[in-house]
Design a protein around this motif. Structure first.
Motif, PDB file in Angstrom:
ATOM      1  N   GLU A  12       0.824  -1.222   0.000  1.00  0.00           N
ATOM      2  CA  GLU A  12       0.000   0.000   0.000  1.00  0.00           C
ATOM      3  C   GLU A  12       0.851   1.263   0.000  1.00  0.00           C
ATOM      4  O   GLU A  12       0.357   2.344  -0.311  1.00  0.00           O
ATOM      5  CB  GLU A  12      -0.986   0.010   1.183  1.00  0.00           C
ATOM      6  N   ASP A  13       2.143   1.132   0.313  1.00  0.00           N
ATOM      7  CA  ASP A  13       3.035   2.291   0.344  1.00  0.00           C
ATOM      8  C   ASP A  13       3.973   2.365  -0.872  1.00  0.00           C
ATOM      9  O   ASP A  13       4.734   3.320  -0.998  1.00  0.00           O
ATOM     10  CB  ASP A  13       3.889   2.259   1.621  1.00  0.00           C
ATOM     11  N   ALA A  61       3.650   3.009  -4.174  1.00  0.00           N
ATOM     12  CA  ALA A  61       3.546   4.138  -5.106  1.00  0.00           C
ATOM     13  C   ALA A  61       4.100   5.418  -4.483  1.00  0.00           C
ATOM     14  O   ALA A  61       4.904   6.121  -5.107  1.00  0.00           O
ATOM     15  CB  ALA A  61       2.095   4.336  -5.555  1.00  0.00           C
ATOM     16  N   ALA A  62       3.706   5.719  -3.253  1.00  0.00           N
ATOM     17  CA  ALA A  62       4.183   6.940  -2.594  1.00  0.00           C
ATOM     18  C   ALA A  62       5.692   6.850  -2.314  1.00  0.00           C
ATOM     19  O   ALA A  62       6.416   7.834  -2.494  1.00  0.00           O
ATOM     20  CB  ALA A  62       3.425   7.175  -1.295  1.00  0.00           C
ATOM     21  N   PHE A  63       6.155   5.685  -1.910  1.00  0.00           N
ATOM     22  CA  PHE A  63       7.581   5.493  -1.640  1.00  0.00           C
ATOM     23  C   PHE A  63       8.403   5.712  -2.913  1.00  0.00           C
ATOM     24  O   PHE A  63       9.393   6.437  -2.909  1.00  0.00           O
ATOM     25  CB  PHE A  63       7.823   4.079  -1.090  1.00  0.00           C
ATOM     26  N   ARG A  64       7.954   5.092  -4.002  1.00  0.00           N
ATOM     27  CA  ARG A  64       8.662   5.233  -5.282  1.00  0.00           C
ATOM     28  C   ARG A  64       8.665   6.688  -5.746  1.00  0.00           C
ATOM     29  O   ARG A  64       9.674   7.203  -6.208  1.00  0.00           O
ATOM     30  CB  ARG A  64       8.021   4.355  -6.351  1.00  0.00           C
ATOM     31  N   GLU A  65       7.531   7.369  -5.596  1.00  0.00           N
ATOM     32  CA  GLU A  65       7.427   8.769  -6.019  1.00  0.00           C
ATOM     33  C   GLU A  65       8.412   9.648  -5.237  1.00  0.00           C
ATOM     34  O   GLU A  65       9.137  10.458  -5.820  1.00  0.00           O
ATOM     35  CB  GLU A  65       5.996   9.258  -5.807  1.00  0.00           C
ATOM     36  N   ILE A  66       8.458   9.466  -3.932  1.00  0.00           N
ATOM     37  CA  ILE A  66       9.365  10.276  -3.109  1.00  0.00           C
ATOM     38  C   ILE A  66      10.813   9.902  -3.375  1.00  0.00           C
ATOM     39  O   ILE A  66      11.684  10.782  -3.471  1.00  0.00           O
ATOM     40  CB  ILE A  66       9.001  10.148  -1.620  1.00  0.00           C
ATOM     41  N   ASP A 111      12.094   8.706  -6.153  1.00  0.00           N
ATOM     42  CA  ASP A 111      12.443   9.284  -7.458  1.00  0.00           C
ATOM     43  C   ASP A 111      12.681  10.787  -7.341  1.00  0.00           C
ATOM     44  O   ASP A 111      13.636  11.323  -7.905  1.00  0.00           O
ATOM     45  CB  ASP A 111      11.334   9.016  -8.486  1.00  0.00           C
ATOM     46  N   GLU A 112      11.808  11.468  -6.593  1.00  0.00           N
ATOM     47  CA  GLU A 112      11.949  12.914  -6.419  1.00  0.00           C
ATOM     48  C   GLU A 112      13.265  13.249  -5.710  1.00  0.00           C
ATOM     49  O   GLU A 112      13.977  14.179  -6.097  1.00  0.00           O
ATOM     50  CB  GLU A 112      10.765  13.456  -5.621  1.00  0.00           C
TER      51      GLU A 112
END
Length: 124
Positions: A65-66, A68-73, A75-76
């Motif tokens: 559940e985490d 997508a947010a983990f990958r986004e942060i 990558d950022e």
């Protein structure tokens, strides 16, 4: 421990990244409900003066559940570092044999920090 309990603790998929004194372990594991999650373990080797050594380990658990947010942060953050500092690694300062070079003002001559004399203010 029951055989079923042993199977639940096995890694489903693993990768290892060796990086100097650090090793990173990426493991896919199964929950009791047979869903998957990721563990990321950093293992760092420390050598004692007598030649013996030990490892310090840090582990994080990352659940689906985490992702997508983990990958986004992640990558950022990696994009930010690479944009700001480029891909060149500046790690000499962390090596035992690193010698800091000092440029004299108005002079292009490079001097090692070890070539300077340490003066105590009481000596002046």
């Amino acid at each position: 421990m029951r055989e079923n309990d042993m199977l639940e603790k096995e890694d489903i998929f693993s990768k290892v990244l060796r990086a100097g004194r650090r090793t990173y372990f990426f493991d896919v594991r199964a929950t009791k409900a047979d869903d998957y999650y990721i563990t990321i373990t950093e293992s760092k080797k420390f050598t004692e003066e007598d030649g013996s050594f030990h490892f310090k380990k840090h582990k994080i658990y990352l659940y689906k559940e985490d992702f997508a947010a983990f990958r986004e942060i992640l990558d950022e953050m990696t994009d930010f570092v690479l944009d700001q500092k480029g891909e060149e690694v500046i790690s000499e300062r962390h090596q035992k044999d690193f010698k800091r070079e000092i440029y004299a003002e108005g002079n292009d001559e490079v001097k090692s920090a070890e070539s300077f004399t340490n003066i105590d203010f009481d000596d002046i």
